[in-house]
Design a protein around this motif. Structure first.
Motif, short mmCIF file in Angstrom:
data_model
loop_
_atom_site.label_atom_id
_atom_site.label_comp_id
_atom_site.label_asym_id
_atom_site.label_seq_id
_atom_site.Cartn_x
_atom_site.Cartn_y
_atom_site.Cartn_z
N ARG A 133 -6.26 5.50 -9.15
CA ARG A 133 -4.78 5.46 -8.97
C ARG A 133 -4.67 4.49 -7.40
NH1 ARG A 133 -4.30 10.38 -11.23
NH2 ARG A 133 -3.14 10.48 -13.32
N ALA B 184 -5.64 0.97 -7.98
CA ALA B 184 -4.56 0.57 -9.11
C ALA B 184 -3.35 0.08 -8.00
CB ALA B 184 -3.99 1.37 -9.93
N ALA B 185 -2.74 1.01 -7.18
CA ALA B 185 -1.78 0.86 -6.32
C ALA B 185 -1.85 -0.44 -5.32
CB ALA B 185 -1.38 2.23 -5.40
N GLU C 114 -5.03 5.61 -19.39
CA GLU C 114 -5.76 4.50 -18.63
C GLU C 114 -6.63 4.76 -17.52
OE1 GLU C 114 -3.19 0.49 -19.80
OE2 GLU C 114 -2.17 1.69 -18.12
N ARG D 151 -1.37 -3.31 -7.29
CA ARG D 151 -0.08 -3.25 -7.78
C ARG D 151 -0.14 -3.62 -9.36
NH1 ARG D 151 2.56 -7.40 -3.26
NH2 ARG D 151 2.36 -6.08 -1.48
N VAL D 152 -0.94 -2.66 -9.85
CA VAL D 152 -0.90 -2.40 -11.26
C VAL D 152 -0.51 -0.91 -11.47
CG1 VAL D 152 -2.74 -2.25 -13.10
CG2 VAL D 152 -2.84 -4.02 -11.20
N ASP D 153 0.22 -0.91 -12.56
CA ASP D 153 0.89 0.49 -12.93
C ASP D 153 0.00 0.82 -14.10
OD1 ASP D 153 3.00 0.66 -11.18
OD2 ASP D 153 4.33 -0.57 -12.70
N LEU D 154 -0.51 2.14 -14.18
CA LEU D 154 -1.59 2.47 -15.17
C LEU D 154 -0.98 3.83 -15.71
CD1 LEU D 154 -4.98 2.12 -13.40
CD2 LEU D 154 -4.16 0.81 -15.29
N GLU D 155 -1.11 3.95 -17.00
CA GLU D 155 -0.86 5.21 -17.72
C GLU D 155 -1.85 6.25 -17.38
OE1 GLU D 155 2.11 5.65 -19.12
OE2 GLU D 155 2.73 3.51 -18.83
N ASP D 156 -1.62 7.54 -17.79
CA ASP D 156 -2.54 8.44 -17.38
C ASP D 156 -3.92 8.37 -18.18
OD1 ASP D 156 -1.15 9.75 -15.58
OD2 ASP D 156 -0.02 11.14 -17.16
#
Length: 92
Positions: free
Chosen positions: A12, A15-16, A26, A19-24
């Motif tokens: 996470r 990803a932050a 993913e 600047r990528v939003d990930l689902e749980d």
């Protein structure tokens, strides 16, 4: 490296930063993939070092004087020529 060396929190965080939003789901998938990637790098760490100095040699062949094509023969298959030179497209 242990399986839990890559945590979902670390995924996470990366990803932050990207600047990528990930689902749980993913995050779980990428956690496993990152662990596999790090395991592959650990395998590379086990490759033994090679302690040989490379012998540098000239691998180029010697120049030889040979007959070359006549200008007409060289330009025979050229799509365009001008003043005994190959003519190419304008580059601008």
């Amino acid at each position: 490296m242990t399986e839990d060396a890559v945590t979902p929190e670390a995924v996470r965080h990366v990803a932050a930063l990207a600047r990528v939003d990930l689902e749980d789901d993913e995050v779980d998938q990428f956690t496993e993939q990152f662990a596999d990637i790090l395991a592959a790098f650990e395998t590379l760490d086990s490759v033994p070092d090679v302690d040989t100095d490379a012998d540098l040699t000239n691998v180029m062949r010697a120049d030889e004087v040979r007959e070359s094509l006549e200008t007409d023969a060289a330009l025979r298959n050229a799509p365009d020529s001008e003043d005994d030179y190959f003519k190419g497209p304008n580059v601008s």
